[in-house]
Design a protein around this motif. Structure first.
Motif, PDB file in Angstrom:
ATOM      1  N   TYR A  24     -49.024 -39.862 -43.942  1.00  0.00           N
ATOM      2  CA  TYR A  24     -49.787 -38.795 -44.598  1.00  0.00           C
ATOM      3  C   TYR A  24     -50.631 -39.317 -45.765  1.00  0.00           C
TER       4      TYR A  24
ATOM      5  N   HIS B 190     -42.315 -37.223 -39.195  1.00  0.00           N
ATOM      6  CA  HIS B 190     -42.657 -35.794 -39.222  1.00  0.00           C
ATOM      7  C   HIS B 190     -41.473 -34.985 -38.689  1.00  0.00           C
TER       8      HIS B 190
ATOM      9  N   HIS C 256     -57.374 -33.129 -33.376  1.00  0.00           N
ATOM     10  CA  HIS C 256     -57.876 -32.146 -34.345  1.00  0.00           C
ATOM     11  C   HIS C 256     -57.802 -32.626 -35.784  1.00  0.00           C
ATOM     12  N   LYS C 257     -57.024 -33.688 -36.055  1.00  0.00           N
ATOM     13  CA  LYS C 257     -56.926 -34.120 -37.459  1.00  0.00           C
ATOM     14  C   LYS C 257     -58.117 -34.983 -37.878  1.00  0.00           C
TER      15      LYS C 257
ATOM     16  N   SER D 164     -53.378 -36.631 -32.910  1.00  0.00           N
ATOM     17  CA  SER D 164     -53.921 -35.279 -33.070  1.00  0.00           C
ATOM     18  C   SER D 164     -55.433 -35.404 -33.099  1.00  0.00           C
TER      19      SER D 164
ATOM     20  N   GLU E 120     -51.237 -28.308 -27.834  1.00  0.00           N
ATOM     21  CA  GLU E 120     -50.237 -27.861 -28.810  1.00  0.00           C
ATOM     22  C   GLU E 120     -49.878 -28.968 -29.793  1.00  0.00           C
ATOM     23  N   GLY E 121     -50.877 -29.781 -30.097  1.00  0.00           N
ATOM     24  CA  GLY E 121     -50.728 -30.739 -31.172  1.00  0.00           C
ATOM     25  C   GLY E 121     -49.911 -31.967 -30.830  1.00  0.00           C
ATOM     26  N   SER E 122     -49.887 -32.886 -31.784  1.00  0.00           N
ATOM     27  CA  SER E 122     -49.050 -34.080 -31.633  1.00  0.00           C
ATOM     28  C   SER E 122     -47.582 -33.685 -31.568  1.00  0.00           C
ATOM     29  N   SER E 123     -47.238 -32.553 -32.168  1.00  0.00           N
ATOM     30  CA  SER E 123     -45.840 -32.095 -32.113  1.00  0.00           C
ATOM     31  C   SER E 123     -45.384 -32.048 -30.660  1.00  0.00           C
TER      32      SER E 123
ATOM     33  N   ASP F   6     -46.212 -42.561 -33.842  1.00  0.00           N
ATOM     34  CA  ASP F   6     -46.810 -41.279 -34.213  1.00  0.00           C
ATOM     35  C   ASP F   6     -48.136 -41.611 -34.892  1.00  0.00           C
TER      36      ASP F   6
ATOM     37  N   ALA G   3     -50.577 -39.456 -35.168  1.00  0.00           N
ATOM     38  CA  ALA G   3     -51.209 -38.134 -35.312  1.00  0.00           C
ATOM     39  C   ALA G   3     -52.467 -38.220 -36.179  1.00  0.00           C
ATOM     40  N   HIS G   4     -52.414 -39.054 -37.225  1.00  0.00           N
ATOM     41  CA  HIS G   4     -53.546 -39.134 -38.158  1.00  0.00           C
ATOM     42  C   HIS G   4     -54.602 -40.149 -37.726  1.00  0.00           C
TER      43      HIS G   4
ATOM     44  N   CYS H  26     -45.567 -27.311 -44.000  1.00  0.00           N
ATOM     45  CA  CYS H  26     -46.636 -28.187 -43.545  1.00  0.00           C
ATOM     46  C   CYS H  26     -47.899 -27.831 -44.311  1.00  0.00           C
TER      47      CYS H  26
ATOM     48  N   THR I 117     -44.501 -44.307 -37.805  1.00  0.00           N
ATOM     49  CA  THR I 117     -45.502 -43.310 -38.177  1.00  0.00           C
ATOM     50  C   THR I 117     -46.632 -44.040 -38.886  1.00  0.00           C
TER      51      THR I 117
ATOM     52  N   ILE J 157     -45.079 -35.562 -29.245  1.00  0.00           N
ATOM     53  CA  ILE J 157     -43.908 -36.275 -29.783  1.00  0.00           C
ATOM     54  C   ILE J 157     -42.664 -35.919 -28.968  1.00  0.00           C
TER      55      ILE J 157
HETATM   56  C1  LIG Z   1     -47.481 -37.694 -39.258  1.00  0.00           C
HETATM   57  C2  LIG Z   1     -47.595 -36.454 -38.452  1.00  0.00           C
HETATM   58  N1  LIG Z   1     -47.077 -36.437 -37.214  1.00  0.00           N
HETATM   59  C3  LIG Z   1     -47.162 -35.352 -36.425  1.00  0.00           C
HETATM   60  C4  LIG Z   1     -47.760 -34.211 -36.866  1.00  0.00           C
HETATM   61  C5  LIG Z   1     -47.839 -33.016 -35.968  1.00  0.00           C
HETATM   62  O1  LIG Z   1     -49.146 -32.913 -35.505  1.00  0.00           O
HETATM   63  P1  LIG Z   1     -49.744 -31.538 -34.937  1.00  0.00           P
HETATM   64  O2  LIG Z   1     -50.007 -30.679 -36.124  1.00  0.00           O
HETATM   65  O3  LIG Z   1     -50.985 -31.982 -34.239  1.00  0.00           O
HETATM   66  O4  LIG Z   1     -48.739 -30.957 -34.020  1.00  0.00           O
HETATM   67  C6  LIG Z   1     -48.301 -34.166 -38.166  1.00  0.00           C
HETATM   68  C7  LIG Z   1     -48.917 -32.929 -38.666  1.00  0.00           C
HETATM   69  O5  LIG Z   1     -49.339 -32.808 -39.755  1.00  0.00           O
HETATM   70  C8  LIG Z   1     -48.224 -35.318 -38.967  1.00  0.00           C
HETATM   71  O6  LIG Z   1     -48.708 -35.323 -40.206  1.00  0.00           O
END
Ligand SMILES: Cc1ncc(COP(=O)(O)O)c(C=O)c1O
Length: 445
Positions: A163, A107, A216-217, A214, A74-77, A187, A189-190, A411, A159, A80
């Motif tokens: 982005y 984020h 997936h990113k 992430s 379920e993502g980095s969300s 974070d 994620a990227h 997003c 972070t 986190i």
């Molecule tokens: C900097 C950053 N942190 C966390 C996230 C959340 O990641 P995820 O979409 O894998 O839940 C994003 C998503 O774009 C992000 O850009």
């Protein structure tokens, strides 16, 4: 056996077992991938109580990342929220409440985690010239805040990469955190791919206690695939509670498609994807040099992320993205008035296509306007109180003096301009208008 989850599912498909279990599609092909989509049947293990194939796969990932690594579908969300929960447990273990010092370009998930776990946040603001999407800062600035005696934060949340591709010097900052006994969470994620480069730039290698990636990113993983990494040097409380932390915020039906994808990424890496990525990273660097010679200006330090400062080439970011879409059939990751962000991978021919397209765009006179400077707004209430208060939607034009409730940022980039609980001032209204935000949610008066 580098892909135990995939191997199990392939065998299950081969056996042609009647699927008298969930999911309801029974493996019958509607979209095409249904036969791979299983649930916790006998032998398939269970993500949050992993003892079999999932545990084996996570152990392989842990060897790749050289630290305890846990999967999320379920993502980095998701990771986190788990990290902030673990940080809160750790603070409590030390008899403290969680007080986080965070870069302002966090984020929006970070805000929801802070609200859920009732943590205190102190924001590090970006310097005057930056977009709200980046927040450059040095180890000295961190040291200044951490050497304060009163209400000293016990956790730093960074972070990096952000982005726009800006990367923080985590190694220097980690040394400051160690000196002051402050937990360092990143974070990332990227930046999952950073572990595959040769320069040791992954946050865990640089000294972070925990980070999320992430997969997936920036790795070839299905959307939703992510990691929670814990440093080998971190207090055992983090590793010992990581699964519970993820379970607390996750679905009880994690996707086996995504688990297979995370598993497959391990297999790819062990088969040499790291070398391929390293070569590609260098290729991207060289292409950027050619594009710079043609007049393009890039933001950030990542090679595989092309963040064009388009105004310097004579275009607004959103217009530039449209040219790429309409004239060259190229879809970017993100654009706003100042930037167009393109994310590249060695898996396709995107780099050459992007290069050719960029070289065909005529350079124009630079556009000189800059985004409104956002200074730290006044706070009326905590993030938690603001998010949990009844709210109403108002037009930005009518929002002066109101308190922001839930951040309704879309997003990408899902980075709030104003944080929940803060008072909307003229400055914020200018920024909302600049970024095309028309309506916002405010606390009901
Ligand atoms: C900097 C950053 N942190 C966390 C996230 C959340 O990641 P995820 O979409 O894998 O839940 C994003 C998503 O774009 C992000 O850009």
């Amino acid at each position: 056996m580098s892909t135990p989850i995939c191997d199990f599912v392939n065998k299950y498909i081969e056996n042609d077992t009647s699927r008298l279990h969930m999911p309801g599609h029974k493996g019958v092909s509607l979209l095409g991938m249904e036969r791979y989509d299983i649930t916790e049947i006998s032998g398939a293990d269970s993500l949050y109580e992993a003892e079999g194939i999932i545990r084996k796969s996570e152990e392989i990932a842990s060897r790749i990342f050289d630290c305890p690594t846990f999967y999320s579908t379920e993502g980095s969300s998701h990771s986190i929220r788990a990290m902030i929960y673990l940080a809160s447990l750790f603070a409590k273990k030390r008899g403290e409440n969680l007080r986080i010092l965070a870069q302002r370009n966090a984020h929006k998930t970070f805000l929801s985690a802070v609200a859920l776990l009732d943590a205190e946040v102190e924001w590090l603001m970006p310097d005057g010239s930056s977009s709200y999407l980046s927040c450059k800062l040095s180890a000295e600035e961190i040291k200044k805040v951490l050497s304060r005696v009163d209400k000293r934060p016990n956790c730093l949340y960074l972070t990096s990469p952000d982005y726009l591709g800006n990367v923080v010097n985590i190694r220097e900052i980690a040394a400051v955190c160690k000196e002051y006994g402050v937990l360092l969470i990143v974070d990332n994620a990227h930046g999952a791919y950073l572990k595959l480069l040769e320069n040791g730039s992954h946050p865990i290698e640089q000294g972070a206690d925990m980070c999320c990636d992430s997969a997936h990113k920036t790795l070839p993983c299905l959307t939703g695939g992510a990691y929670l990494h814990i440093s080998k040097n971190a207090d055992p409380v983090f590793k010992n509670n990581a699964k519970d932390a993820l379970s607390l915020f996750g679905s009880t039906s994690p996707s086996y498609l995504i688990l297979q994808s995370l598993d497959k990424v391990n297999g790819l890496i062990l088969d040499g994807y790291d070398k391929r990525l390293q070569d590609f990273d260098k290729e991207c660097f060289e292409v950027k040099e050619q594009l710079k010679a043609a007049g393009y200006v890039f933001c950030g330090e990542e090679n595989t992320k092309f963040t064009l400062e388009t105004k310097k080439y004579g275009y607004r970011g959103t217009d530039f993205a449209q040219i790429m879409r309409n004239n060259h059939n190229l879809e970017c990751e993100f654009s706003d008035p100042d930037y167009a962000v393109f994310m590249l991978s060695p898996l396709d021919n995107g780099l050459n296509k992007l290069k050719d397209a960029l070289l065909s765009v005529e350079k124009r006179e630079a556009i000189c306007d800059t985004p409104p400077h956002i200074s730290l707004p006044k706070r009326a209430m905590s993030v938690r109180d603001a998010i949990l208060s009844p709210s109403e939607t108002v037009s930005v034009d009518m929002s002066l003096g109101r308190v922001l409730s839930v951040c309704t940022v879309s997003c990408p980039p899902a980075v709030p301009i104003l944080m929940s609980g803060e008072i909307i001032d003229e400055n914020c209204i200018d920024a909302f208008r600049y970024y095309g935000i028309r309506d916002i949610k405010v606390v009901l008066e």
